[in-house]
Design a protein around this motif. Structure first.
Motif, PDB file in Angstrom:
ATOM      1  N   GLU A  43      -3.996  -0.848  -3.252  1.00  0.00           N
ATOM      2  CA  GLU A  43      -2.589  -0.982  -2.860  1.00  0.00           C
ATOM      3  C   GLU A  43      -2.297  -0.366  -1.492  1.00  0.00           C
ATOM      4  N   ARG A  44      -3.210   0.416  -0.939  1.00  0.00           N
ATOM      5  CA  ARG A  44      -3.016   1.047   0.363  1.00  0.00           C
ATOM      6  C   ARG A  44      -3.458   0.114   1.493  1.00  0.00           C
ATOM      7  N   PRO A  45      -2.843   0.245   2.669  1.00  0.00           N
ATOM      8  CA  PRO A  45      -3.308  -0.563   3.816  1.00  0.00           C
ATOM      9  C   PRO A  45      -4.761  -0.239   4.188  1.00  0.00           C
ATOM     10  N   GLU A  46      -5.112   1.040   4.172  1.00  0.00           N
ATOM     11  CA  GLU A  46      -6.503   1.451   4.336  1.00  0.00           C
ATOM     12  C   GLU A  46      -7.009   1.798   2.947  1.00  0.00           C
ATOM     13  N   ARG A  47      -7.584   0.822   2.283  1.00  0.00           N
ATOM     14  CA  ARG A  47      -7.818   0.919   0.845  1.00  0.00           C
ATOM     15  C   ARG A  47      -8.923   1.882   0.440  1.00  0.00           C
ATOM     16  N   SER A  68      -9.663   8.006   5.518  1.00  0.00           N
ATOM     17  CA  SER A  68      -9.332   6.671   5.010  1.00  0.00           C
ATOM     18  C   SER A  68      -9.795   5.614   5.995  1.00  0.00           C
ATOM     19  N   THR A  69     -10.167   4.454   5.452  1.00  0.00           N
ATOM     20  CA  THR A  69     -10.565   3.327   6.283  1.00  0.00           C
ATOM     21  C   THR A  69     -10.291   2.032   5.534  1.00  0.00           C
ATOM     22  N   ASP A  70     -10.457   0.922   6.222  1.00  0.00           N
ATOM     23  CA  ASP A  70     -10.274  -0.384   5.590  1.00  0.00           C
ATOM     24  C   ASP A  70     -11.603  -1.141   5.587  1.00  0.00           C
ATOM     25  N   GLU A  71     -11.567  -2.387   5.159  1.00  0.00           N
ATOM     26  CA  GLU A  71     -12.798  -3.171   5.053  1.00  0.00           C
ATOM     27  C   GLU A  71     -13.397  -3.511   6.403  1.00  0.00           C
TER      28      GLU A  71
END
Length: 179
Positions: A43-47, A68-71
């Protein structure tokens, strides 16, 4: 920095991660990298959240560093700070799909090389679609479609005893007795 129940947690920006971990090792006495653990919050922008657990034997202290990071955005590898991070980063990549920029050997470590997906992600199917097993006849690993006794992918999860159409065994005894 967060202190909770005697545990220290640092929340670090992605670009400051390498410098922070280097400072913790060189300036603050955290000699050992104990673990790198991933977490998935879709649910987070940086999941993805990656947790680095450090230990100082001289200070008898532990610290957790969270980033935190994303894909799409890789984290910088810390194998130049702690060589043990090689296998730990490979595990986080294999299970969650978090990439590490500058990692010397980005291969799967826990799943098969032909495996598709990352099994610790919350959106990974629980049953998968293929399974592998050792075949004594062929003397090799074989891939087969998953065979389930009940097809969980189309299971409606509605409770059969909810609603007026279903009576549990023994309900007829209680209908006439108000006690």
């Amino acid at each position: 920095m967060i202190e909770h129940r005697g545990e220290t947690t640092l929340l670090v920006a992605r670009d400051d991660l390498h410098a922070t971990l280097l400072s913790l090792r060189d300036d603050h006495g955290f000699q050992q990298l104990v673990e790198i653990a991933g977490c998935d919050y879709p649910e987070r922008p940086e999941r993805f959240e990656v947790n680095y657990h450090l230990l100082s034997l001289t200070l008898n202290r532990r610290i957790r560093v969270k980033v935190s990071t994303d894909e799409a955005t890789p984290l910088r590898s810390i194998t130049d700070i702690w060589p043990v991070a090689d296998w730990l980063e490979r595990e986080v990549w294999d299970m969650y799909g978090v990439m590490f920029d500058g990692h010397p050997d980005h291969r799967r470590i826990l799943t098969d090389y032909g495996f598709s997906g990352h099994p610790f992600r919350k959106d990974f199917p629980l049953t998968g679609y293929t399974e592998l097993r050792w075949s004594e006849e062929q003397k090799r690993v074989v891939y087969e479609p998953v065979k389930l006794q009940q097809d969980f992918r189309t299971f409606d999860f509605e409770s059969p005893w909810e609603g007026p159409a279903y009576n549990l065994p023994g309900d007829e005894k209680a209908e006439g007795d108000p006690a």
